[in-house]
Write a protein that holds these residues in place. Structure first.
Motif, PDB file in Angstrom:
ATOM      1  N   ARG A 174      -3.052  58.251  55.833  1.00 31.27           N
ATOM      2  CA  ARG A 174      -3.728  59.567  56.078  1.00 31.27           C
ATOM      3  C   ARG A 174      -3.857  60.331  57.151  1.00 31.27           C
ATOM      4  N   PRO A 175      -4.623  59.666  58.123  1.00 33.46           N
ATOM      5  CA  PRO A 175      -4.621  60.488  59.405  1.00 33.46           C
ATOM      6  C   PRO A 175      -3.411  60.772  60.110  1.00 33.46           C
ATOM      7  N   MET A 176      -2.555  59.977  60.314  1.00 29.98           N
ATOM      8  CA  MET A 176      -1.306  60.258  60.729  1.00 29.98           C
ATOM      9  C   MET A 176      -0.564  61.343  60.303  1.00 29.98           C
ATOM     10  N   ALA A 177      -0.497  61.189  58.858  1.00 30.97           N
ATOM     11  CA  ALA A 177       0.378  61.869  58.026  1.00 30.97           C
ATOM     12  C   ALA A 177      -0.134  63.470  58.230  1.00 30.97           C
ATOM     13  N   ALA A 178      -1.610  63.542  58.328  1.00 29.63           N
ATOM     14  CA  ALA A 178      -2.286  64.901  58.444  1.00 29.63           C
ATOM     15  C   ALA A 178      -1.678  65.426  59.693  1.00 29.63           C
ATOM     16  N   ARG A 179      -1.760  64.816  60.914  1.00 31.54           N
ATOM     17  CA  ARG A 179      -1.412  65.121  62.147  1.00 31.54           C
ATOM     18  C   ARG A 179       0.123  65.667  62.317  1.00 31.54           C
ATOM     19  N   LEU A 180       0.861  64.647  61.683  1.00 33.18           N
ATOM     20  CA  LEU A 180       2.352  65.268  61.419  1.00 33.18           C
ATOM     21  C   LEU A 180       2.635  66.407  60.695  1.00 33.18           C
ATOM     22  N   ALA A 181       1.818  66.552  59.609  1.00 30.21           N
ATOM     23  CA  ALA A 181       2.142  67.703  58.708  1.00 30.21           C
ATOM     24  C   ALA A 181       1.567  69.082  59.522  1.00 30.21           C
ATOM     25  N   ALA A 182       0.308  68.746  60.371  1.00 26.23           N
ATOM     26  CA  ALA A 182      -0.291  70.120  61.145  1.00 26.23           C
ATOM     27  C   ALA A 182       0.843  70.555  62.205  1.00 26.23           C
ATOM     28  N   ASP A 183       1.573  69.499  62.647  1.00 25.07           N
ATOM     29  CA  ASP A 183       2.507  69.897  63.784  1.00 25.07           C
ATOM     30  C   ASP A 183       4.161  70.180  63.062  1.00 25.07           C
ATOM     31  N   GLY A 184       4.341  70.294  61.755  1.00 27.80           N
ATOM     32  CA  GLY A 184       5.399  70.579  61.093  1.00 27.80           C
ATOM     33  C   GLY A 184       6.463  69.641  61.232  1.00 27.80           C
ATOM     34  N   VAL A 185       6.002  68.323  61.429  1.00 24.75           N
ATOM     35  CA  VAL A 185       7.004  67.360  61.377  1.00 24.75           C
ATOM     36  C   VAL A 185       7.220  66.833  59.936  1.00 24.75           C
ATOM     37  N   VAL A 203       4.516  61.177  50.790  1.00 24.85           N
ATOM     38  CA  VAL A 203       3.314  60.815  49.828  1.00 24.85           C
ATOM     39  C   VAL A 203       2.594  59.925  50.447  1.00 24.85           C
ATOM     40  N   THR A 204       1.163  60.220  50.694  1.00 22.28           N
ATOM     41  CA  THR A 204       0.462  59.222  51.443  1.00 22.28           C
ATOM     42  C   THR A 204      -0.338  58.428  49.959  1.00 22.28           C
ATOM     43  N   VAL A 205      -0.328  57.232  50.158  1.00 23.95           N
ATOM     44  CA  VAL A 205      -0.610  56.192  49.140  1.00 23.95           C
ATOM     45  C   VAL A 205      -1.590  55.287  49.531  1.00 23.95           C
ATOM     46  N   ALA A 206      -2.114  55.316  50.682  1.00 27.28           N
ATOM     47  CA  ALA A 206      -2.907  54.446  51.284  1.00 27.28           C
ATOM     48  C   ALA A 206      -3.919  55.346  52.178  1.00 27.28           C
ATOM     49  N   ASP A 207      -5.199  54.599  52.427  1.00 33.06           N
ATOM     50  CA  ASP A 207      -6.149  55.512  53.426  1.00 33.06           C
ATOM     51  C   ASP A 207      -5.643  55.453  54.668  1.00 33.06           C
ATOM     52  N   ASN A 208      -4.863  54.338  55.250  1.00 30.51           N
ATOM     53  CA  ASN A 208      -4.504  54.002  56.674  1.00 30.51           C
ATOM     54  C   ASN A 208      -3.263  54.992  56.985  1.00 30.51           C
ATOM     55  N   ASP A 241      -0.554  64.146  48.844  1.00 31.11           N
ATOM     56  CA  ASP A 241      -1.514  63.089  48.571  1.00 31.11           C
ATOM     57  C   ASP A 241      -1.495  62.487  47.261  1.00 31.11           C
ATOM     58  N   LEU A 242      -1.251  61.317  46.913  1.00 27.87           N
ATOM     59  CA  LEU A 242      -1.321  60.380  45.587  1.00 27.87           C
ATOM     60  C   LEU A 242      -2.626  60.673  45.004  1.00 27.87           C
ATOM     61  N   ALA A 243      -3.650  60.739  45.838  1.00 27.00           N
ATOM     62  CA  ALA A 243      -4.937  60.734  45.379  1.00 27.00           C
ATOM     63  C   ALA A 243      -5.366  62.352  44.800  1.00 27.00           C
ATOM     64  N   ASP A 244      -4.734  63.199  45.195  1.00 24.92           N
ATOM     65  CA  ASP A 244      -4.961  64.622  44.768  1.00 24.92           C
ATOM     66  C   ASP A 244      -4.900  64.867  43.265  1.00 24.92           C
ATOM     67  N   PRO A 245      -6.004  65.190  42.741  1.00 23.39           N
ATOM     68  CA  PRO A 245      -5.964  65.457  41.096  1.00 23.39           C
ATOM     69  C   PRO A 245      -4.679  66.428  40.793  1.00 23.39           C
ATOM     70  N   ALA A 246      -4.285  67.170  41.500  1.00 22.64           N
ATOM     71  CA  ALA A 246      -3.395  67.964  41.269  1.00 22.64           C
ATOM     72  C   ALA A 246      -1.912  67.445  41.979  1.00 22.64           C
ATOM     73  N   PHE A 247      -2.135  66.329  41.915  1.00 23.16           N
ATOM     74  CA  PHE A 247      -0.577  65.527  42.582  1.00 23.16           C
ATOM     75  C   PHE A 247       0.741  66.014  42.246  1.00 23.16           C
ATOM     76  N   GLU A 248       0.919  66.075  41.072  1.00 28.32           N
ATOM     77  CA  GLU A 248       2.205  66.168  40.577  1.00 28.32           C
ATOM     78  C   GLU A 248       2.495  67.721  40.735  1.00 28.32           C
ATOM     79  N   ALA A 249       1.822  68.809  40.581  1.00 26.29           N
ATOM     80  CA  ALA A 249       1.806  70.200  40.898  1.00 26.29           C
ATOM     81  C   ALA A 249       2.472  70.321  42.516  1.00 26.29           C
ATOM     82  N   ARG A 250       1.494  69.626  43.055  1.00 28.18           N
ATOM     83  CA  ARG A 250       1.765  69.703  44.709  1.00 28.18           C
ATOM     84  C   ARG A 250       3.128  68.967  45.087  1.00 28.18           C
ATOM     85  N   LEU A 251       3.336  67.796  44.439  1.00 27.05           N
ATOM     86  CA  LEU A 251       4.570  67.296  44.646  1.00 27.05           C
ATOM     87  C   LEU A 251       5.774  68.187  44.318  1.00 27.05           C
TER      88      LEU A 251
END
Length: 329
Positions: free
Chosen positions: A259-270, A252-257, A275-285
């Motif tokens: 987000r970039p690394m988490a996006a790279r890791l997710a894109a590569d399946g790691v 769960v990304t909770v801070a701006d710093n 994202d806590l800032a997602d309006p649909a956070f609980e559904a996504r979680l």
């Protein structure tokens, strides 16, 4: 040899800076160095909670920080604070290891460490000219006890480890448990957080009525990670703790710093991320958690060859810093 370590720590954040500097201090001590921390009183309290009994100097501002490090006669300094840059580092008049995650400011350092996934030398070529760059999770600053290399995903996730580190942003721990616990009622949730975290009281109330919800306050999280089938928590340094433990993870990304690394890791399946800032956070979680209850999804993370972390980064960084000080780099 004396090393001064000066990590940031502020109300509601910065615990991760203290944690990783403590891991490095332990590794430096193992190599024979003497370490002293120079940090805010809040950070000093975090150190005490983490078991550090060595030298600590509390400071209130940047001028006092600089004066204190000079007074120590340090042979080297470790600077881990996003608010400090080349101006402060140059004023230290000793070899500096700068710890960064953002690649957004100039440095005057001999060594620069950024353990972020996907970092390249080009990111710091103009920001840290002449510095030796220590990049990627090979250099992640973890204390001993996390590595668990031979993991196999069980058919059923029996234990879920939940921890957002020393920061409990917006009471995220309790919020996450409220969403996830009904989705796996037969699974034990081991929840680790600071004793003074915002979520402690609501979680205590939930745990009183639920034997499968176990709280661990100010606990050693390494054995909990090694025993778990799935890890849930924030980005930052705990990503590498979970990765070293071979633990499939929902980040769960909770801070701006983060987000970039988490996006790279997710894109590569790691990892799988939300994202806590997602309006649909609980559904996504809930969706991400349900996805990772499948053993094949967890095993895919375990087997993923990207972003490997063996938990030995602190020892590597300690040796690199000693080599700089003693002129053998």
């Amino acid at each position: 040899m004396k090393v001064a370590l000066t990590p940031a720590c502020w109300p509601g954040g910065g615990g991760g800076h203290v944690v990783r500097c403590l891991a490095l201090a332990r590794a430096l001590e193992a190599e024979g160095a003497s370490c002293a921390f120079v940090l805010s009183s809040l950070g000093a309290g975090v150190l005490a909670r983490l078991g550090w009994t060595g030298e600590v100097h509390g400071i209130d501002d940047e001028a006092e920080r600089l004066q204190t490090i000079h007074g120590l006669g340090a042979d080297a300094a470790v600077v881990d604070d996003y608010s400090l840059d080349a101006g402060f580092e140059a004023a230290l008049a000793c070899p500096v290891l700068a710890i960064d995650d953002l690649a957004d400011r100039p440095h005057a350092c001999a060594l620069l460490l950024d353990s972020g996934y996907g970092r390249a030398e080009a990111d710091y070529a103009a920001l840290a000219p002449g510095a030796r760059l220590l990049l990627g999770p090979h250099y992640a600053l973890l204390r001993e006890g996390f590595a668990e290399p031979d993991r196999l995903a069980r058919e059923h996730a029996r234990w879920v480890f939940v921890s957002f580190g020393l920061s409990d942003v917006e009471g995220i721990t309790a919020r996450a448990i409220r969403v996830l616990r009904p989705l796996a009622p037969e699974t034990v949730f081991d929840v680790a957080l600071a004793r003074d975290a915002r979520s402690v009281d609501p979680l205590r109330a939930m745990a009183a009525a639920d034997a499968g919800l176990v709280l661990h306050l100010d606990a050693d999280v390494a054995p909990l990670m090694r025993a778990a089938d799935l890890g849930i928590g924030a980005g930052g340094g705990m990503v590498w703790e979970r990765r070293a433990a071979g633990l499939p993870q929902l980040v769960v990304t909770v801070a701006d710093n983060q987000r970039p690394m988490a996006a790279r890791l997710a894109a590569d399946g790691v990892i799988v991320r939300v994202d806590l800032a997602d309006p649909a956070f609980e559904a996504r979680l809930a969706e991400a958690f349900t996805q990772l209850l499948a053993p094949a999804a967890r095993q895919a993370q375990i087997d993923n060859p990207n972003a490997r972390c063996d938990g030995q980064g602190a020892a590597r960084v300690a040796r690199a810093l000693l080599a700089i000080v003693f002129g053998s780099a």
